[in-house]
Design a protein around this motif. Sequence first.
Motif, PDB file in Angstrom:
ATOM      1  N   ALA A 125       5.479  15.835  -4.614  1.00  0.00           N
ATOM      2  CA  ALA A 125       5.436  14.082  -4.511  1.00  0.00           C
ATOM      3  C   ALA A 125       4.648  13.606  -3.643  1.00  0.00           C
ATOM      4  CB  ALA A 125       6.718  13.678  -4.375  1.00  0.00           C
ATOM      5  N   TRP A 126       4.348  14.128  -2.458  1.00  0.00           N
ATOM      6  CA  TRP A 126       3.362  13.763  -1.526  1.00  0.00           C
ATOM      7  C   TRP A 126       1.805  13.698  -1.912  1.00  0.00           C
ATOM      8  CZ3 TRP A 126       4.402  17.864   3.136  1.00  0.00           C
ATOM      9  CH2 TRP A 126       5.630  17.494   3.774  1.00  0.00           C
ATOM     10  N   ASP A 127       1.668  14.810  -2.856  1.00  0.00           N
ATOM     11  CA  ASP A 127       0.263  15.169  -2.974  1.00  0.00           C
ATOM     12  C   ASP A 127       0.155  13.836  -4.181  1.00  0.00           C
ATOM     13  OD1 ASP A 127      -0.253  17.184  -1.541  1.00  0.00           O
ATOM     14  OD2 ASP A 127       0.037  18.681  -2.848  1.00  0.00           O
ATOM     15  N   ASP A 128       0.940  13.579  -5.140  1.00  0.00           N
ATOM     16  CA  ASP A 128       0.788  12.307  -6.153  1.00  0.00           C
ATOM     17  C   ASP A 128       0.643  11.208  -5.198  1.00  0.00           C
ATOM     18  OD1 ASP A 128       0.756  11.123  -8.738  1.00  0.00           O
ATOM     19  OD2 ASP A 128       3.068  10.566  -7.874  1.00  0.00           O
ATOM     20  N   TRP A 129       1.388  10.922  -4.348  1.00  0.00           N
ATOM     21  CA  TRP A 129       1.369   9.660  -3.505  1.00  0.00           C
ATOM     22  C   TRP A 129       0.107   9.647  -2.726  1.00  0.00           C
ATOM     23  CZ3 TRP A 129       4.836   5.435  -2.687  1.00  0.00           C
ATOM     24  CH2 TRP A 129       5.798   5.441  -3.248  1.00  0.00           C
ATOM     25  N   GLY A 130      -0.349  10.714  -2.514  1.00  0.00           N
ATOM     26  CA  GLY A 130      -1.757  10.790  -1.565  1.00  0.00           C
ATOM     27  C   GLY A 130      -2.786  10.190  -2.704  1.00  0.00           C
ATOM     28  N   THR A 131      -2.738  10.376  -3.828  1.00  0.00           N
ATOM     29  CA  THR A 131      -3.693   9.781  -4.755  1.00  0.00           C
ATOM     30  C   THR A 131      -3.612   8.326  -4.939  1.00  0.00           C
ATOM     31  OG1 THR A 131      -2.537  10.155  -6.661  1.00  0.00           O
ATOM     32  CG2 THR A 131      -3.613  12.096  -6.020  1.00  0.00           C
ATOM     33  N   ARG A 132      -2.847   7.700  -4.229  1.00  0.00           N
ATOM     34  CA  ARG A 132      -2.559   6.197  -4.702  1.00  0.00           C
ATOM     35  C   ARG A 132      -3.351   5.216  -4.176  1.00  0.00           C
ATOM     36  NH1 ARG A 132       4.048   6.110  -6.326  1.00  0.00           N
ATOM     37  NH2 ARG A 132       3.868   8.108  -7.608  1.00  0.00           N
ATOM     38  N   SER A 133      -3.943   5.668  -2.856  1.00  0.00           N
ATOM     39  CA  SER A 133      -4.730   4.866  -1.944  1.00  0.00           C
ATOM     40  C   SER A 133      -5.382   5.677  -1.104  1.00  0.00           C
ATOM     41  CB  SER A 133      -4.101   3.814  -1.320  1.00  0.00           C
ATOM     42  OG  SER A 133      -3.416   4.237  -0.501  1.00  0.00           O
ATOM     43  N   PRO A 134      -6.732   5.217  -0.657  1.00  0.00           N
ATOM     44  CA  PRO A 134      -7.410   5.944   0.348  1.00  0.00           C
ATOM     45  C   PRO A 134      -6.615   6.188   1.572  1.00  0.00           C
ATOM     46  CG  PRO A 134      -8.899   4.397  -0.545  1.00  0.00           C
ATOM     47  CD  PRO A 134      -7.393   4.111  -1.094  1.00  0.00           C
ATOM     48  N   GLU A 135      -5.790   4.915   2.115  1.00  0.00           N
ATOM     49  CA  GLU A 135      -4.988   5.091   3.409  1.00  0.00           C
ATOM     50  C   GLU A 135      -4.028   6.239   3.350  1.00  0.00           C
ATOM     51  OE1 GLU A 135      -7.253   1.224   2.911  1.00  0.00           O
ATOM     52  OE2 GLU A 135      -5.892   2.581   1.346  1.00  0.00           O
ATOM     53  N   ALA A 136      -3.345   6.087   2.018  1.00  0.00           N
ATOM     54  CA  ALA A 136      -2.180   7.264   1.596  1.00  0.00           C
ATOM     55  C   ALA A 136      -2.858   8.530   1.999  1.00  0.00           C
ATOM     56  CB  ALA A 136      -1.597   7.085   0.217  1.00  0.00           C
ATOM     57  N   ALA A 137      -3.919   8.854   1.387  1.00  0.00           N
ATOM     58  CA  ALA A 137      -4.805  10.046   1.440  1.00  0.00           C
ATOM     59  C   ALA A 137      -4.838  10.520   2.810  1.00  0.00           C
ATOM     60  CB  ALA A 137      -6.209  10.158   0.581  1.00  0.00           C
ATOM     61  N   ALA A 138      -5.375   9.653   3.608  1.00  0.00           N
ATOM     62  CA  ALA A 138      -5.668   9.982   5.072  1.00  0.00           C
ATOM     63  C   ALA A 138      -4.568  10.116   5.946  1.00  0.00           C
ATOM     64  CB  ALA A 138      -6.485   8.584   5.653  1.00  0.00           C
ATOM     65  N   ASN A 153       0.777  -1.183   0.050  1.00  0.00           N
ATOM     66  CA  ASN A 153      -0.178  -0.037   0.040  1.00  0.00           C
ATOM     67  C   ASN A 153       0.948   1.197   0.037  1.00  0.00           C
ATOM     68  OD1 ASN A 153      -1.800   2.143   0.979  1.00  0.00           O
ATOM     69  ND2 ASN A 153      -3.331   0.798   1.569  1.00  0.00           N
ATOM     70  N   PRO A 154       0.809   2.176  -1.146  1.00  0.00           N
ATOM     71  CA  PRO A 154       1.641   3.204  -1.101  1.00  0.00           C
ATOM     72  C   PRO A 154       1.521   4.103   0.277  1.00  0.00           C
ATOM     73  CG  PRO A 154       0.398   3.188  -2.918  1.00  0.00           C
ATOM     74  CD  PRO A 154      -0.233   2.077  -2.155  1.00  0.00           C
ATOM     75  N   ALA A 155       0.618   3.942   1.075  1.00  0.00           N
ATOM     76  CA  ALA A 155       0.350   4.689   2.510  1.00  0.00           C
ATOM     77  C   ALA A 155       1.732   4.555   3.159  1.00  0.00           C
ATOM     78  CB  ALA A 155      -0.850   4.404   3.111  1.00  0.00           C
ATOM     79  N   PHE A 156       2.295   3.188   3.095  1.00  0.00           N
ATOM     80  CA  PHE A 156       3.490   2.934   3.923  1.00  0.00           C
ATOM     81  C   PHE A 156       4.542   3.851   3.775  1.00  0.00           C
ATOM     82  CE2 PHE A 156       1.257  -1.222   4.669  1.00  0.00           C
ATOM     83  CZ  PHE A 156       1.567  -1.367   5.784  1.00  0.00           C
TER      84      PHE A 156
END
Length: 339
Positions: A308-321, A97-100
Amino acid sequence: MKTKTLMVTAAAGALLASQAMAQEVTLRIQTHYATEHPTGQLLAQWIDDVETMSGGDISIEMFYSSSVVATVETFDAAINGILDCDATGGAYQTGKNPAFQFVGDIMGGYDTPWQQYSWLYYGDGYEAAQELYNAQGMQLIGWSIYGQESLSSSTPIAGFADLEGWKFRSPPGMETEIFEELGASPIVMDFTEIFTALETGIIDGADASGLANNVGLGLYDIVSHATYPGFHSMPSDHLACNQAVWEGLSEQHRRIIDTAWQKLSFQVALANEKANAEAAADLQEKGVTLHDWSAEDRAEFRRAAQVAWDDWGTRSPEAAALLESHKSYLSDLGLISGE
């Protein structure tokens, strides 16, 4: 009456003995650190703290230097019961999960370990991160953060402008995206290849570790420039346990492990701060130039990191949170704009 009292006392004693035996547990944990590494030595102290505070009821079998499975496989080994806990880091799990990324290395976010710890314990970080870990069947216990990493280079890296065309060893993931945006040429390579790549000129520099660790790697026998204090990367190692194993422990044992880990976290940050300061003084005496980036250049790097944060934040709901949680807390600390 006396006989009855003796029987009750004996029964109570047997029950307590049974409960005590039931509480005995052995936890199998893997770390990527070697026994002789400073963090490896602090982990040995953590083991002693846990075993002593539990009166020997908790035993820890620590596997050093990723001796059971590869470092990146430690998390899965804990999920699947090969191990009980993972003492590596969340950044290895971005493929799950990209959120990691946002629990492993925020990249250009917090300035100090203390700020980053405070997000976990005084922001809503622990709760936000726990949702990510629980979804994988794991429980996050805590972090250990050794501080900002230092870039090492054969050429001056005094500021933002010096990154243009700078070829350096980079770990995969978000970091390559940030530095490419800033004009550098990151090259992903294995950690073990850094020394030869610097000697042969394949790369101009490297993102390897903190200043003192870089000294231990021998990097400044080859190059004579470094950033210090660092600003770009402050990875967090974690202790994460199989959720069923963790929930099967008594509340007393969970408290002991958590409290001892918070002591370890404190000691890791302090020990590395001291080691880096001593290394800085020694390197300057030996002619290595240490570059402390200006506030303006640091702010420029943080602005690039946010893209880069904002882009990664789009990659999963958990990353966005998790990204939203970090942004809110970084804003509270005055490190980014709250707009």
